[in-house]
Scaffold this motif. Structure first.
Motif, PDB file in Angstrom:
ATOM      1  N   GLU A   1       0.856  -1.165  -0.057  1.00  0.00           N
ATOM      2  CA  GLU A   1      -0.034   0.090   0.040  1.00  0.00           C
ATOM      3  C   GLU A   1       0.950   1.196  -0.090  1.00  0.00           C
ATOM      4  OE1 GLU A   1      -0.319  -2.509   1.960  1.00  0.00           O
ATOM      5  OE2 GLU A   1      -2.183  -3.388   1.094  1.00  0.00           O
ATOM      6  N   ASP A   2       1.897   1.162   0.893  1.00  0.00           N
ATOM      7  CA  ASP A   2       2.929   2.162   0.715  1.00  0.00           C
ATOM      8  C   ASP A   2       3.478   2.664  -0.568  1.00  0.00           C
ATOM      9  OD1 ASP A   2       2.629   2.583   3.598  1.00  0.00           O
ATOM     10  OD2 ASP A   2       4.104   1.023   3.895  1.00  0.00           O
ATOM     11  N   VAL A   3       3.985   1.732  -1.318  1.00  0.00           N
ATOM     12  CA  VAL A   3       4.326   1.570  -2.689  1.00  0.00           C
ATOM     13  C   VAL A   3       3.468   2.315  -3.556  1.00  0.00           C
ATOM     14  CG1 VAL A   3       5.624   0.613  -4.732  1.00  0.00           C
ATOM     15  CG2 VAL A   3       6.166  -0.003  -2.359  1.00  0.00           C
ATOM     16  N   ARG A   4       2.197   1.566  -3.480  1.00  0.00           N
ATOM     17  CA  ARG A   4       0.980   2.249  -4.607  1.00  0.00           C
ATOM     18  C   ARG A   4       0.840   3.594  -4.228  1.00  0.00           C
ATOM     19  NH1 ARG A   4      -2.773  -3.122  -4.124  1.00  0.00           N
ATOM     20  NH2 ARG A   4      -1.976  -4.352  -5.889  1.00  0.00           N
ATOM     21  N   THR A   5       0.936   4.153  -2.906  1.00  0.00           N
ATOM     22  CA  THR A   5       0.661   5.484  -2.577  1.00  0.00           C
ATOM     23  C   THR A   5       1.971   6.370  -3.067  1.00  0.00           C
ATOM     24  OG1 THR A   5      -0.297   4.973  -0.558  1.00  0.00           O
ATOM     25  CG2 THR A   5       0.440   7.286  -0.732  1.00  0.00           C
ATOM     26  N   MET A   6       2.975   5.869  -3.059  1.00  0.00           N
ATOM     27  CA  MET A   6       3.957   6.674  -3.761  1.00  0.00           C
ATOM     28  C   MET A   6       4.157   6.570  -5.265  1.00  0.00           C
ATOM     29  SD  MET A   6       5.359   8.299  -1.023  1.00  0.00           S
ATOM     30  CE  MET A   6       6.639   8.750  -2.038  1.00  0.00           C
ATOM     31  N   THR A   7       3.850   5.602  -5.926  1.00  0.00           N
ATOM     32  CA  THR A   7       4.127   5.499  -7.097  1.00  0.00           C
ATOM     33  C   THR A   7       3.193   5.330  -8.112  1.00  0.00           C
ATOM     34  OG1 THR A   7       4.540   3.044  -7.143  1.00  0.00           O
ATOM     35  CG2 THR A   7       6.397   4.640  -6.622  1.00  0.00           C
ATOM     36  N   GLY A   8       1.774   5.128  -7.712  1.00  0.00           N
ATOM     37  CA  GLY A   8       0.621   4.806  -8.196  1.00  0.00           C
ATOM     38  C   GLY A   8       0.107   6.094  -9.197  1.00  0.00           C
ATOM     39  N   ASP A   9      -0.610   5.767 -10.037  1.00  0.00           N
ATOM     40  CA  ASP A   9      -1.086   6.765 -10.976  1.00  0.00           C
ATOM     41  C   ASP A   9      -2.278   7.614 -10.333  1.00  0.00           C
ATOM     42  OD1 ASP A   9      -2.095   8.271 -13.074  1.00  0.00           O
ATOM     43  OD2 ASP A   9      -2.874   6.602 -14.365  1.00  0.00           O
ATOM     44  N   VAL A  10      -1.960   8.744 -10.182  1.00  0.00           N
ATOM     45  CA  VAL A  10      -2.667   9.650  -9.343  1.00  0.00           C
ATOM     46  C   VAL A  10      -3.544  10.548 -10.347  1.00  0.00           C
ATOM     47  CG1 VAL A  10      -1.775   9.288  -7.201  1.00  0.00           C
ATOM     48  CG2 VAL A  10      -0.946  11.080  -8.473  1.00  0.00           C
ATOM     49  N   SER A  11      -3.364  10.817 -11.548  1.00  0.00           N
ATOM     50  CA  SER A  11      -3.746  11.575 -12.252  1.00  0.00           C
ATOM     51  C   SER A  11      -5.149  11.862 -12.578  1.00  0.00           C
ATOM     52  CB  SER A  11      -3.216  11.560 -13.823  1.00  0.00           C
ATOM     53  OG  SER A  11      -3.678  10.269 -14.253  1.00  0.00           O
ATOM     54  N   GLY A  12      -5.783  10.639 -12.158  1.00  0.00           N
ATOM     55  CA  GLY A  12      -7.461  10.633 -12.178  1.00  0.00           C
ATOM     56  C   GLY A  12      -7.858  11.419 -11.193  1.00  0.00           C
ATOM     57  N   LEU A  13      -7.087  11.790 -10.076  1.00  0.00           N
ATOM     58  CA  LEU A  13      -7.591  12.480  -8.699  1.00  0.00           C
ATOM     59  C   LEU A  13      -7.406  14.052  -9.052  1.00  0.00           C
ATOM     60  CD1 LEU A  13      -5.986  10.646  -6.223  1.00  0.00           C
ATOM     61  CD2 LEU A  13      -8.411  10.259  -6.835  1.00  0.00           C
ATOM     62  N   GLY A  14      -6.908  14.231 -10.050  1.00  0.00           N
ATOM     63  CA  GLY A  14      -6.927  15.841 -10.515  1.00  0.00           C
ATOM     64  C   GLY A  14      -5.349  16.461  -9.775  1.00  0.00           C
ATOM     65  N   ILE A  15      -4.673  15.625  -9.372  1.00  0.00           N
ATOM     66  CA  ILE A  15      -3.459  16.059  -8.783  1.00  0.00           C
ATOM     67  C   ILE A  15      -2.667  16.805  -9.596  1.00  0.00           C
ATOM     68  CG2 ILE A  15      -1.363  15.351  -7.504  1.00  0.00           C
ATOM     69  CD1 ILE A  15      -2.927  13.296  -5.949  1.00  0.00           C
ATOM     70  N   ASP A  16      -2.616  16.312 -10.930  1.00  0.00           N
ATOM     71  CA  ASP A  16      -1.666  17.094 -11.826  1.00  0.00           C
ATOM     72  C   ASP A  16      -2.076  18.234 -12.190  1.00  0.00           C
ATOM     73  OD1 ASP A  16      -0.055  14.883 -12.414  1.00  0.00           O
ATOM     74  OD2 ASP A  16      -1.046  14.034 -14.275  1.00  0.00           O
ATOM     75  N   ASP A  17      -3.360  18.546 -12.009  1.00  0.00           N
ATOM     76  CA  ASP A  17      -3.745  20.086 -12.156  1.00  0.00           C
ATOM     77  C   ASP A  17      -3.118  21.079 -10.994  1.00  0.00           C
ATOM     78  OD1 ASP A  17      -5.419  19.184 -14.237  1.00  0.00           O
ATOM     79  OD2 ASP A  17      -7.330  18.908 -12.886  1.00  0.00           O
ATOM     80  N   ALA A  18      -3.205  20.418  -9.954  1.00  0.00           N
ATOM     81  CA  ALA A  18      -2.380  21.260  -8.889  1.00  0.00           C
ATOM     82  C   ALA A  18      -0.985  21.408  -8.993  1.00  0.00           C
ATOM     83  CB  ALA A  18      -2.668  20.663  -7.640  1.00  0.00           C
ATOM     84  N   VAL A  19      -0.133  20.539  -9.618  1.00  0.00           N
ATOM     85  CA  VAL A  19       1.067  20.380  -9.898  1.00  0.00           C
ATOM     86  C   VAL A  19       1.396  21.501 -11.142  1.00  0.00           C
ATOM     87  CG1 VAL A  19       3.078  19.123 -10.147  1.00  0.00           C
ATOM     88  CG2 VAL A  19       1.536  18.335  -8.594  1.00  0.00           C
ATOM     89  N   ASP A  20       0.645  21.177 -12.008  1.00  0.00           N
ATOM     90  CA  ASP A  20       0.786  22.138 -13.329  1.00  0.00           C
ATOM     91  C   ASP A  20       0.572  23.537 -12.926  1.00  0.00           C
ATOM     92  OD1 ASP A  20       1.154  19.771 -14.730  1.00  0.00           O
ATOM     93  OD2 ASP A  20      -0.831  19.725 -15.736  1.00  0.00           O
ATOM     94  N   ALA A  21      -0.457  23.857 -12.124  1.00  0.00           N
ATOM     95  CA  ALA A  21      -0.421  25.394 -11.792  1.00  0.00           C
ATOM     96  C   ALA A  21       0.682  25.576 -11.016  1.00  0.00           C
ATOM     97  CB  ALA A  21      -1.870  25.331 -10.839  1.00  0.00           C
ATOM     98  N   VAL A  22       1.545  24.943 -10.173  1.00  0.00           N
ATOM     99  CA  VAL A  22       2.784  25.451  -9.504  1.00  0.00           C
ATOM    100  C   VAL A  22       3.720  25.645 -10.512  1.00  0.00           C
ATOM    101  CG1 VAL A  22       4.499  24.530  -7.972  1.00  0.00           C
ATOM    102  CG2 VAL A  22       2.182  24.126  -7.391  1.00  0.00           C
ATOM    103  N   LEU A  23       3.964  24.765 -11.448  1.00  0.00           N
ATOM    104  CA  LEU A  23       5.104  24.778 -12.448  1.00  0.00           C
ATOM    105  C   LEU A  23       4.509  26.266 -13.424  1.00  0.00           C
ATOM    106  CD1 LEU A  23       5.518  21.268 -14.021  1.00  0.00           C
ATOM    107  CD2 LEU A  23       7.025  22.517 -12.540  1.00  0.00           C
ATOM    108  N   SER A  24       3.452  26.462 -13.557  1.00  0.00           N
ATOM    109  CA  SER A  24       3.163  27.607 -14.487  1.00  0.00           C
ATOM    110  C   SER A  24       3.013  28.944 -13.648  1.00  0.00           C
ATOM    111  CB  SER A  24       1.683  27.300 -15.344  1.00  0.00           C
ATOM    112  OG  SER A  24       0.499  27.114 -14.404  1.00  0.00           O
ATOM    113  N   GLY A  25       2.869  28.933 -12.458  1.00  0.00           N
ATOM    114  CA  GLY A  25       2.839  29.975 -11.334  1.00  0.00           C
ATOM    115  C   GLY A  25       1.576  30.674 -11.656  1.00  0.00           C
TER     116      GLY A  25
END
Length: 346
Positions: free
Chosen positions: A203-227
């Motif tokens: 479960e720990d490995v899945r938490t760290m390396t699993g595909d989380v894009s479906g949760l919208g996390i990439d949106d938050a990270v992309d916002a950080v990268l773009s300022g």
């Protein structure tokens, strides 16, 4: 031939030939190149941070100053038996290859020349010169597989006093291997997440390396990268409200900044534009994110990326120590990176 096969490199580095005065470490795995270069320096016994016994040079500097490498190699050290000349960012530079050819013909007596290079094809001038030198050694670094990946896992987890089950190990191994630096960072991040425990679970490995894009996390990270502060606030608030642990956003940001670090290094070493670096990225960048990712490397210099990763790692630890403040702590750290990204884009 003065070269080792990929599986022989670690063995040679554990007991390098003292008669070898010119060492070329090259390959597509830049993280492994850097790691093995440090291992070789440690074996020389020379202090890499002592300006009296070592000097670091960029290959681009030497290309613009013909003969400088020869002059540095001929300099007699004042306070040590030998002098370390550490060249980084080597590639297809013609002048560097010519200078190394001269050193191979007349090996330096008072210096050790270490050269870090990218992926040099067979027949490349620099590689061929070293491979054919009597007092030189060429050490290739290719993508980690099998035993090499397990060795990285065991080293880091052993240092933290953590064990890992077979299923968890297999899942972790499947997410590693593209680059030694990235693999090491992933395992260290997992060890940090599990610090204080005794065993890493699937479960720990899945938490760290699993595909989380479906949760919208990439949106938050992309916002950080773009300022983009407004987009970040909306995405992060939505994630936290939906019950997503802030650590997942931090983990995704760490993965993105690790990728950014590799891209920035390729731009600096090979003088490639951001678009070309992103186009050749592995795993490939999804086409809808390409423009955003292409804009990130020019905003972030290598030292700033290193600081960002240190901040994220420290924040992960804080969220583990104070779970009640996890959301606020993560938000504050990510906003700081967002502001720095926005400044870099001006």
């Amino acid at each position: 031939m003065a070269q080792k096969k990929a599986h022989e490199v670690d063995s040679w580095l554990r007991n390098p030939d003292p008669g070898i005065g010119i060492v070329l470490i090259y390959g597509p795995d830049r993280g492994l190149v850097a790691e093995r270069a440090k291992a070789f320096v440690a074996k020389t016994g020379l202090a890499a941070d002592d300006p009296f016994s070592s000097i670091r040079l960029e290959a681009s500097e030497l290309e613009a100053a013909p003969g400088r490498l020869l002059d540095e190699a001929a300099t007699v050290p004042m306070f040590s038996a030998r002098r370390l000349i550490w060249v980084k960012g080597a590639g297809s530079q013609k002048q560097l290859a010519e200078d190394v050819k001269a050193l191979v013909a007349a090996p330096p007596r008072d210096s050790v020349v270490l050269i870090e290079a990218g992926d040099l094809k067979k027949g490349a001038a620099l590689r061929s010169t070293v491979e054919n030198g009597a007092a030189a050694m060429a050490l290739p670094c290719y993508v980690d597989e099998g035993k090499a990946i397990d060795a990285v896992i065991d080293e880091i987890l052993g240092r933290e006093g953590l064990s890992i089950g077979l299923e968890a190990r297999q899942a972790l191994r499947a997410s590693l291997g593209g680059d030694r630096l990235a693999s090491r960072s992933e395992v260290e991040k997992l060890a940090l997440y599990c610090r204080g425990g005794s065993e890493i679970r699937l479960e720990d490995v899945r938490t760290m390396t699993g595909d989380v894009s479906g949760l919208g996390i990439d949106d938050a990270v992309d916002a950080v990268l773009s300022g983009n502060g407004k987009a970040f606030d909306a995405s992060f608030t939505r994630l936290v409200s939906a019950g997503t642990h802030p650590f997942l956003v931090l983990a995704a940001a760490m993965r993105q900044f690790q990728l950014l670090q590799l891209m920035r290094a390729e731009m600096d070493t090979d003088a490639k534009p951001a678009a070309a670096v992103v186009a050749s990225a592995r795993p490939p960048v999804f086409f809808t994110r390409r423009r955003l990712v292409e804009a990130a490397p020019p905003r972030w210099r290598a030292p700033a990326i290193a600081r960002a990763l240190e901040r994220l790692q420290a924040t992960v630890l804080l969220t583990r120590q104070r779970a009640d403040l996890a959301a606020a702590t993560a938000r504050q750290a990510l906003i700081a990176l967002l502001v720095e990204s926005a400044r870099g884009g001006r």
